[in-house]
Structure formats: structure tokens, C-alpha cells
Design a protein around this motif. Structure first.
Motif, PDB file in Angstrom:
ATOM      1  N   ASP A  73       0.870  -1.211   0.096  1.00  0.00           N
ATOM      2  CA  ASP A  73      -0.020  -0.079  -0.040  1.00  0.00           C
ATOM      3  C   ASP A  73       0.898   1.100   0.307  1.00  0.00           C
ATOM      4  OD1 ASP A  73      -2.239  -1.463  -0.104  1.00  0.00           O
ATOM      5  OD2 ASP A  73      -2.803  -1.238   1.970  1.00  0.00           O
TER       6      ASP A  73
ATOM      7  N   ARG B 135       1.999   1.971  -3.561  1.00  0.00           N
ATOM      8  CA  ARG B 135       1.235   2.305  -4.296  1.00  0.00           C
ATOM      9  C   ARG B 135       0.714   3.758  -4.104  1.00  0.00           C
ATOM     10  NH1 ARG B 135      -2.139  -1.476  -6.729  1.00  0.00           N
ATOM     11  NH2 ARG B 135      -4.031  -0.521  -5.812  1.00  0.00           N
ATOM     12  N   ALA B 136       0.760   3.917  -2.835  1.00  0.00           N
ATOM     13  CA  ALA B 136       0.345   5.342  -2.376  1.00  0.00           C
ATOM     14  C   ALA B 136       1.291   6.379  -2.851  1.00  0.00           C
ATOM     15  CB  ALA B 136       0.082   5.603  -0.851  1.00  0.00           C
TER      16      ALA B 136
ATOM     17  N   GLU C  12       0.244   7.541  -6.245  1.00  0.00           N
ATOM     18  CA  GLU C  12      -0.672   8.365  -6.069  1.00  0.00           C
ATOM     19  C   GLU C  12      -0.316  10.034  -5.834  1.00  0.00           C
ATOM     20  OE1 GLU C  12      -3.650   6.752  -3.552  1.00  0.00           O
ATOM     21  OE2 GLU C  12      -4.307   5.182  -5.153  1.00  0.00           O
TER      22      GLU C  12
ATOM     23  N   TYR D 173       1.832  11.317  -8.805  1.00  0.00           N
ATOM     24  CA  TYR D 173       0.853  11.650 -10.018  1.00  0.00           C
ATOM     25  C   TYR D 173       0.937  12.969 -10.352  1.00  0.00           C
ATOM     26  CZ  TYR D 173      -3.087  10.958 -13.260  1.00  0.00           C
ATOM     27  OH  TYR D 173      -3.938  11.140 -14.416  1.00  0.00           O
TER      28      TYR D 173
ATOM     29  N   VAL E  29      -1.007   3.941 -12.594  1.00  0.00           N
ATOM     30  CA  VAL E  29      -1.818   4.999 -11.590  1.00  0.00           C
ATOM     31  C   VAL E  29      -2.591   5.491 -12.726  1.00  0.00           C
ATOM     32  CG1 VAL E  29      -1.924   6.942 -10.241  1.00  0.00           C
ATOM     33  CG2 VAL E  29       0.123   5.210  -9.938  1.00  0.00           C
TER      34      VAL E  29
ATOM     35  N   LYS F 124      -5.633   7.983 -13.615  1.00  0.00           N
ATOM     36  CA  LYS F 124      -6.459   9.248 -13.090  1.00  0.00           C
ATOM     37  C   LYS F 124      -6.070   9.574 -11.582  1.00  0.00           C
ATOM     38  CE  LYS F 124     -10.295   8.960 -16.336  1.00  0.00           C
ATOM     39  NZ  LYS F 124     -10.444   7.784 -16.713  1.00  0.00           N
ATOM     40  N   GLY F 125      -5.066   9.255 -11.111  1.00  0.00           N
ATOM     41  CA  GLY F 125      -4.504   9.404  -9.785  1.00  0.00           C
ATOM     42  C   GLY F 125      -4.804   8.444  -8.888  1.00  0.00           C
ATOM     43  N   ARG F 126      -5.465   7.348  -9.064  1.00  0.00           N
ATOM     44  CA  ARG F 126      -5.583   6.123  -8.258  1.00  0.00           C
ATOM     45  C   ARG F 126      -4.669   5.179  -8.855  1.00  0.00           C
ATOM     46  NH1 ARG F 126      -7.948   7.337  -3.664  1.00  0.00           N
ATOM     47  NH2 ARG F 126      -8.649   5.290  -3.567  1.00  0.00           N
TER      48      ARG F 126
ATOM     49  N   ALA G 128      -3.614   1.531  -9.693  1.00  0.00           N
ATOM     50  CA  ALA G 128      -4.575   0.457 -10.152  1.00  0.00           C
ATOM     51  C   ALA G 128      -3.614  -0.990  -9.846  1.00  0.00           C
ATOM     52  CB  ALA G 128      -4.988   0.987 -11.732  1.00  0.00           C
TER      53      ALA G 128
END
Ligand SMILES: [Zn+2]
Length: 144
Positions: free
Chosen positions: A11, A14-15, A18, A21, A114, A116-118, A120
Motif C-alpha cells: 500500500d 502504491r500510495a 498516487e 501523479y 496509476v 487518473k490519480g488512483r 491500479a
């Protein structure tokens, strides 16, 4: 063979994608190699992306930062087991540039998409062979 990582560290990685981004994030995975050729990630170290010329689709970790991480890991009895970066609005697949710029055979190269900012999909690829014959192989991520 698989890359073992806790859900919390996954996490965290991945964060980071974000946070940076629409630019690429990058960092180093520190942990242990096991005898079977698998790897266990014990910490995720976020690095600054030094590719200011093209930060949306390139990443680069400064050699000085990498040397410092390597030295600290060795002192702690740990190894650099991999690297990670993000692909903003692009699939979690390696590019020919990623292969060109990967030099640590035996290490994992984790890519998180990532969208649109999230964050994936996140995939891992093992850099196999030597500098002349290097290639990426799909690698399982064992998160728990
Ligand atoms: Zn890439």
C-alpha cells in the motif's frame, strides 16, 4: 519464486505513485533473498525522481541516493532486492526503456499503474540473465 511483501508495504508503494501523479514515482525495495531465489521485502524506500526533463514517463534514482541506501542496508544485514516505479495512465507493464535502464539482475522491478490519480494494477518483473542477455520475467507478488 515470488516477491513477498506485506499488504502495508504494498500500500505504501502504491500510495507513493498516487502522491507523485501525474509524475512517476520511484524507490528501492530492501529486504532478504532466500535460498530458493525468492525475495522478502522488509522496507520500501521512496526516492526522488531525478528525471526532471521527462518525469511523466521516466524515472531515475540518483547514484548517490542508491549508494547511501545500499550502504545502510548492508550495515543492517539486508540487501536491495528490487526497485519500483509508477506508470501514470499507462499499464503496469515494462517498457523497452525500463529494460535498458535496469541493471540489477536477480532483483525485482515492480511497476504500479496509476489511473487518473488512483493506484491500479501492480506487477512485478524479475530481471533475469546478465547484462548482455538481460530480460524481464513475470514474477508473482505474494502479499499478505
Ligand atoms: Zn516504466
Amino acid at each position: 519464486m515470488a516477491l513477498k511483501i506485506s499488504n502495508a508495504l504494498l500500500d505504501q508503494l502504491r500510495a507513493h505513485g498516487e502522491q507523485t501523479y501525474p509524475h512517476e514515482c520511484c524507490g528501492v525495495l530492501v529486504g532478504q533473498f532466500d535460498e530458493a531465489g525468492g525475495k522478502a521485502v522488509e522496507s520500501v524506500i521512496a526516492c526522488g525522481n531525478t528525471r526532471t526533463d521527462s518525469p511523466k514517463n521516466r524515472y531515475h534514482i540518483s547514484p548517490a541516493e542508491l549508494i547511501r541506501i545500499q550502504r545502510e542496508s548492508t550495515l543492517e544485514g539486508r540487501d536491495i532486492v528490487g526497485f519500483y516505479h509508477s506508470h501514470p495512465d499507462w499499464p503496469a507493464k515494462w517498457s523497452s526503456t525500463d529494460l535498458d535502464e535496469a541493471h540489477w539482475t536477480g532483483c525485482s522491478y515492480v511497476i504500479t499503474s496509476v489511473e487518473k490519480g488512483r493506484a491500479a494494477l501492480t506487477n512485478s518483473f524479475l530481471l533475469a540473465g546478465d547484462e548482455q542477455s538481460k530480460h524481464f520475467e513475470d514474477e508473482d507478488i505474494e502479499a499478505k
